[in-house]
Design a protein around this motif. Structure first.
Motif, PDB file in Angstrom:
ATOM      1  N   PHE A 266       0.677  -1.065  -0.134  1.00  0.00           N
ATOM      2  CA  PHE A 266      -0.051  -0.236   0.125  1.00  0.00           C
ATOM      3  C   PHE A 266       0.901   1.208  -0.071  1.00  0.00           C
ATOM      4  CE2 PHE A 266      -2.199   3.261   2.798  1.00  0.00           C
ATOM      5  CZ  PHE A 266      -3.125   3.678   2.029  1.00  0.00           C
ATOM      6  N   ARG A 267       1.978   1.195   0.691  1.00  0.00           N
ATOM      7  CA  ARG A 267       2.641   2.537   0.702  1.00  0.00           C
ATOM      8  C   ARG A 267       3.425   2.664  -0.609  1.00  0.00           C
ATOM      9  NH1 ARG A 267       6.060   0.482   4.566  1.00  0.00           N
ATOM     10  NH2 ARG A 267       7.856   0.014   3.225  1.00  0.00           N
ATOM     11  N   HIS A 268       3.749   1.716  -1.475  1.00  0.00           N
ATOM     12  CA  HIS A 268       4.383   2.250  -2.571  1.00  0.00           C
ATOM     13  C   HIS A 268       3.220   2.442  -3.758  1.00  0.00           C
ATOM     14  CE1 HIS A 268       7.797   0.583  -0.660  1.00  0.00           C
ATOM     15  NE2 HIS A 268       8.429   0.948  -1.553  1.00  0.00           N
ATOM     16  N   TYR A 403      10.313   2.556 -15.773  1.00  0.00           N
ATOM     17  CA  TYR A 403       9.434   1.975 -14.448  1.00  0.00           C
ATOM     18  C   TYR A 403      10.303   1.908 -13.437  1.00  0.00           C
ATOM     19  CZ  TYR A 403       5.075   1.950 -17.615  1.00  0.00           C
ATOM     20  OH  TYR A 403       3.917   2.379 -18.063  1.00  0.00           O
ATOM     21  N   VAL A 404      11.321   1.005 -13.935  1.00  0.00           N
ATOM     22  CA  VAL A 404      12.160   0.589 -12.716  1.00  0.00           C
ATOM     23  C   VAL A 404      13.198   1.506 -12.206  1.00  0.00           C
ATOM     24  CG1 VAL A 404      14.482  -1.181 -12.624  1.00  0.00           C
ATOM     25  CG2 VAL A 404      12.681  -1.785 -14.099  1.00  0.00           C
ATOM     26  N   ALA A 411      10.978   0.824  -8.168  1.00  0.00           N
ATOM     27  CA  ALA A 411      10.299  -0.449  -8.215  1.00  0.00           C
ATOM     28  C   ALA A 411      10.852  -1.374  -7.093  1.00  0.00           C
ATOM     29  CB  ALA A 411      10.936  -1.177  -9.540  1.00  0.00           C
ATOM     30  N   VAL A 412       9.980  -2.578  -6.821  1.00  0.00           N
ATOM     31  CA  VAL A 412      10.084  -3.039  -5.500  1.00  0.00           C
ATOM     32  C   VAL A 412       9.580  -4.344  -5.958  1.00  0.00           C
ATOM     33  CG1 VAL A 412       9.828  -1.445  -3.908  1.00  0.00           C
ATOM     34  CG2 VAL A 412       7.960  -2.768  -4.546  1.00  0.00           C
ATOM     35  N   TRP A 413      10.212  -5.775  -5.350  1.00  0.00           N
ATOM     36  CA  TRP A 413      10.042  -7.138  -5.328  1.00  0.00           C
ATOM     37  C   TRP A 413       8.843  -7.567  -4.245  1.00  0.00           C
ATOM     38  CZ3 TRP A 413      11.893 -10.211  -9.238  1.00  0.00           C
ATOM     39  CH2 TRP A 413      13.163  -9.662  -9.858  1.00  0.00           C
ATOM     40  N   PHE A 472       7.304  -8.059  -9.543  1.00  0.00           N
ATOM     41  CA  PHE A 472       8.200  -6.841  -9.804  1.00  0.00           C
ATOM     42  C   PHE A 472       7.684  -5.841 -10.564  1.00  0.00           C
ATOM     43  CE2 PHE A 472      12.021  -5.093 -11.824  1.00  0.00           C
ATOM     44  CZ  PHE A 472      12.457  -4.515 -10.741  1.00  0.00           C
ATOM     45  N   GLY A 473       7.880  -4.605 -10.051  1.00  0.00           N
ATOM     46  CA  GLY A 473       7.429  -3.661 -10.892  1.00  0.00           C
ATOM     47  C   GLY A 473       7.154  -2.239 -10.068  1.00  0.00           C
ATOM     48  N   ASN A 474       6.747  -1.162 -10.666  1.00  0.00           N
ATOM     49  CA  ASN A 474       6.798   0.257 -10.044  1.00  0.00           C
ATOM     50  C   ASN A 474       5.171   0.177  -9.628  1.00  0.00           C
ATOM     51  OD1 ASN A 474       6.260   2.960  -9.475  1.00  0.00           O
ATOM     52  ND2 ASN A 474       8.365   3.230 -10.732  1.00  0.00           N
TER      53      ASN A 474
END
Length: 532
Positions: A266-268, A403-404, A411-413, A472-474
């Motif tokens: 949620f934070r991202h 995006y990365v 971007a995060v996993w 994985f992604g933004n």
């Protein structure tokens, strides 16, 4: 850095007058040995005569609090409502309590003898130590800085209240058996600097404003009245006709901020907080077509750009937490912070799971990233045990680099526990590809330079039957969420519910309106496995 202060409690006769809001009593008797103090090494101490007189000559402001709470200031030396003096017996205080609602309440409690304990906070500047034959120590304090005085109901619980403030409480001061120890930071050169520091001691918490409260303080006061089931003007201003409390702006934002702490997905996301229950968000369908070139005098048409519109609509969601009556009624616990933390944690976990597994509008849920009907590109791997470093690199490179490396949000996993365990065993030249960093808030894992978050729910075959174990992604570009203003809180007490009465607890029900939808599918990728 937090200032380190010591608290001392005294069972003294604090009295209140009948015809005004005046209270008086001794804060500490000088030249009298205390009861044993300390947790690791026991000691007794006395404050030498003249120590308080020197402290008062420093001229720093001293506040009179209820329960060491800056939100419940009763009087202050700033405007003369608090006077302090040292006489032959010790430090004597007299205060004309500011006539706030809690000021009147605490005056009544003091006048009727419900509250009679005094406490004070000090910074020891000069002391001497002596070891006794039984292994305990004697401490004599000759110079100190006086920070505050407080009327307290139960000194045993004050520590939990103080822990949330910008000071540290010292339980075990450093023992030095030399003739005299002195805090060298308090020499003549820096005395004025420290005095200014003391003057700003509570600027981040409370200020005296001609007996008026800020809106934020009114909200906190009203919320505390609601939680403790106390009457008050601040609570009545927040209460609806059904008896629920509408969470006001400051506390609403605090709930969302706490959700950010416990709900990393949620934070991202790209979060909006509209006042109404519907919001339309525009998103590019194809990264890179934000501009175009045309010939001279050629028309610029909307077809040159590809945009999609995502509509967020309010969906009612909520959570409940049970809190013991002992916790609610404990004056030493910051019940507002405690309740918000518990409710936000429960709600945050639910929101994160909805972002991944929500079934959409027809189920009155979020649009889930891992639900098959949603068009997020997927990469299939035969088995989790066969996952290789090359698979991860190819997967990483399948996303548009913009995006990365997005400037606003990285971007995060998001991976399952089983996938995490498999990836943790992968190495390059003997070095694990999963890096662990120790930061202020704990341990953070990184894979190919991007943060890794673990979702236990992704290993649940009922929620995730197709084994989509890695995302994985933004998320800021790829997913948008809405938290509509107007979160409500209801209170189920033993007075209205037999179950709660038997359990000796009270139930807090938090509900509001939320939504979440995929904004840009190309910003996210999913890896699934045929067998796990």
């Amino acid at each position: 850095m937090k200032d380190k202060f010591e608290l001392r409690f005294n069972d003294v006769e604090l009295t209140g007058s009948d015809d005004s809001l005046r209270v008086s009593g001794y804060v500490n008797k000088t030249n009298q040995w205390s009861e044993p103090i300390g947790t690791r090494k026991k000691f007794i101490e006395k404050i030498e005569q003249g120590a308080f007189r020197k402290a008062l000559q420093n001229g720093n402001e001293v506040h009179f609090y209820a329960e060491h709470s800056p939100a419940k200031i009763l009087a202050t030396t700033r405007n003369g409502s608090l006077t302090l003096r040292e006489d032959e017996q010790g430090l004597f205080m007299s205060a004309e309590i500011v006539p706030t609602s809690w000021g009147k309440d605490y005056h009544t409690l003091i006048k009727t003898g419900v509250i009679r304990n005094m406490s004070f906070g000090m910074k020891v500047l000069k002391d001497t130590w002596k070891q006794l034959s039984d292994g305990t120590y004697e401490r004599s304090i000759s110079e100190l800085l006086l920070a505050e005085v407080s009327a307290v109901r139960n000194p045993a619980y004050v520590q939990s209240t103080i822990s949330a403030r910008s000071i540290d409480i010292v339980d075990d001061p450093q023992i030095n058996l030399s003739k005299e120890t002195e805090n060298k930071m308090f020499d003549t050169k820096v005395n004025d600097v420290y005095r200014q520091k003391l003057e700003n001691f509570d600027n981040d918490s409370v200020a005296v404003r001609n007996n008026e409260l800020t809106e934020e303080e009114k909200e906190i006061r009203g919320f505390e009245q609601f939680l403790r089931n106390e009457d008050g003007a601040e609570r009545r201003a927040m209460t609806t006709t059904t008896g629920a409390v509408m969470i006001p702006t400051h506390l609403h934002n605090q709930v969302v901020e706490k959700m950010y702490e416990v709900a990393p997905i949620f934070r991202h996301t790209r979060n909006f907080k509209p006042a109404n229950g519907k919001l339309e968000v525009l998103a590019e369908k194809d990264m890179g077509k934000a501009a175009t070139f045309i010939g001279e005098a050629q028309p610029l048409t909307p077809e040159d750009f590809t945009l999609s519109k995502v509509t967020l609509s309010a969906k009612r969601g909520g959570t409940a937490v049970e809190i013991s009556e002992h916790t609610i009624n404990d004056s030493g616990i910051n019940i507002v912070d405690y309740a918000i933390k518990m409710l936000s944690k429960s709600l945050g976990i639910t929101v994160d799971e909805n972002i991944l597994f929500g079934k959409g509008e027809s189920f009155n849920q979020f649009e889930g990233i891992l639900v098959d009907v949603n068009k997020i590109a997927q990469k299939s791997i035969a088995s989790l045990s066969g996952l290789t470093m090359d698979n991860l690199i190819d997967f990483y490179n399948s996303i548009n680099p913009q995006y990365v490396s997005d400037i606003e949000k990285d971007a995060v996993w998001v991976i399952s526990r089983k996938a995490f365990n498999r990836i943790s065993k992968l190495k390059i030249n003997g070095v694990p590809i999963l890096n662990r960093d120790v930061v202020e808030n704990g341990t953070v894992y990184k894979l190919l330079g991007h943060s890794v978050y673990i979702s236990e729910k992704m290993d649940d075959p009922t929620a995730n039957p197709n084994n989509k174990l890695i995302v994985f992604g933004n998320f800021f570009e790829g997913y948008t969420t809405m938290t509509q203003r107007g979160i409500r809180l209801r209170h189920v007490t033993g007075d209205t519910d037999t179950t709660q009465a038997l359990r000796g607890s009270e139930l807090l029900l938090l509900d509001g309106y939320f939504d979440g939808k995929i904004l840009q599918p190309d910003a996210l990728k999913v890896m699934k496995f045929t067998t796990v």
